[in-house]
Design a protein around this motif. Structure first.
Motif, PDB file in Angstrom:
ATOM      1  N   LYS A  35      24.151 -14.204   2.878  1.00  0.00           N
ATOM      2  CA  LYS A  35      23.170 -15.367   2.956  1.00  0.00           C
ATOM      3  C   LYS A  35      22.554 -15.226   1.502  1.00  0.00           C
ATOM      4  O   LYS A  35      22.003 -16.214   0.941  1.00  0.00           O
ATOM      5  N   SER A  91      24.369 -15.728  -1.536  1.00  0.00           N
ATOM      6  CA  SER A  91      24.541 -17.295  -1.816  1.00  0.00           C
ATOM      7  C   SER A  91      23.499 -18.061  -2.259  1.00  0.00           C
ATOM      8  O   SER A  91      23.941 -19.200  -2.890  1.00  0.00           O
ATOM      9  N   LYS A  92      22.221 -17.700  -2.278  1.00  0.00           N
ATOM     10  CA  LYS A  92      21.050 -18.251  -2.880  1.00  0.00           C
ATOM     11  C   LYS A  92      21.214 -18.037  -4.252  1.00  0.00           C
ATOM     12  O   LYS A  92      20.565 -18.687  -5.366  1.00  0.00           O
ATOM     13  N   GLU A  93      21.985 -16.750  -4.895  1.00  0.00           N
ATOM     14  CA  GLU A  93      21.916 -16.730  -6.376  1.00  0.00           C
ATOM     15  C   GLU A  93      23.208 -17.229  -7.074  1.00  0.00           C
ATOM     16  O   GLU A  93      23.122 -17.506  -7.981  1.00  0.00           O
ATOM     17  N   ILE A  94      24.473 -17.195  -6.231  1.00  0.00           N
ATOM     18  CA  ILE A  94      25.370 -17.787  -6.878  1.00  0.00           C
ATOM     19  C   ILE A  94      26.259 -18.596  -5.845  1.00  0.00           C
ATOM     20  O   ILE A  94      26.076 -18.328  -4.676  1.00  0.00           O
ATOM     21  N   ASP A  95      27.374 -19.187  -6.227  1.00  0.00           N
ATOM     22  CA  ASP A  95      28.230 -19.968  -5.346  1.00  0.00           C
ATOM     23  C   ASP A  95      29.196 -19.070  -5.080  1.00  0.00           C
ATOM     24  O   ASP A  95      29.925 -18.732  -5.921  1.00  0.00           O
ATOM     25  N   LEU A  96      29.334 -18.775  -3.626  1.00  0.00           N
ATOM     26  CA  LEU A  96      30.089 -17.479  -3.086  1.00  0.00           C
ATOM     27  C   LEU A  96      31.711 -18.292  -3.538  1.00  0.00           C
ATOM     28  O   LEU A  96      32.665 -17.234  -3.651  1.00  0.00           O
ATOM     29  N   ASN A  97      31.843 -19.471  -3.380  1.00  0.00           N
ATOM     30  CA  ASN A  97      33.172 -19.986  -3.791  1.00  0.00           C
ATOM     31  C   ASN A  97      33.700 -19.695  -5.327  1.00  0.00           C
ATOM     32  O   ASN A  97      34.878 -19.753  -5.758  1.00  0.00           O
ATOM     33  N   SER A  98      32.742 -19.206  -6.184  1.00  0.00           N
ATOM     34  CA  SER A  98      32.930 -19.075  -7.612  1.00  0.00           C
ATOM     35  C   SER A  98      33.440 -17.628  -7.740  1.00  0.00           C
ATOM     36  O   SER A  98      33.594 -17.480  -8.881  1.00  0.00           O
TER      37      SER A  98
END
Length: 144
Positions: A96, A99-106
């Protein structure tokens, strides 16, 4: 441990954090240091340290190139309240916060690495293909 620090000034907390980090730096963890240094020497990567530990001392280990995600103390004016911000940074909470720092899909799964000393970090291991488990002074490849 937090209840013992309640009421201590921010300045004193950060002084203790610095002293604790110096102590930990004296404990050589050879394999871990080698792996980390190899990664840190690369120019085109981002490094995240995501820990259930406390940000105030973990930040003492790393330069500005490393993003530290960890438990953060709450201060009332200049005094520690004995509490941390939000939920404890373990398990899915780490995902969680990341995911605030980076797009997890990237995340480039093939070229990303996760290191942990706890099975509570399985959610992090699921994000990347290169997983390592730290046991004492050794690092072992970990397969899901």
């Amino acid at each position: 441990m937090l209840k013992y620090l309640k009421g201590i000034t921010r300045k004193k907390i950060f002084q203790y954090s610095s002293e604790f980090a110096k102590y930990l730096k004296g404990l050589k963890i050879k394999d871990v240091e080698i792996h980390f240094q190899d990664l840190n020497d690369k120019e085109d990567i981002r490094i995240f340290i995501i820990s259930a530990g406390y940000e105030c001392y973990i930040k003492e280990f790393y330069d500005e190139k490393v993003t530290v995600i960890a438990n953060r103390f709450i201060f009332d004016e200049e005094y520690f309240t004995g509490e941390i911000e939000g939920n404890d940074c373990i398990g899915n909470e780490k995902i969680k916060r990341l995911s605030k720092e980076i797009d997890l899909n990237s995340i480039d799964q093939e070229n990303s690495y996760a290191y942990s000393d706890s099975l509570s970090d399985l959610p992090l291991f699921q994000l990347v293909k290169n997983n390592y488990f730290i046991k004492g002074n050794n690092i072992e490849k970990f397969k899901l």
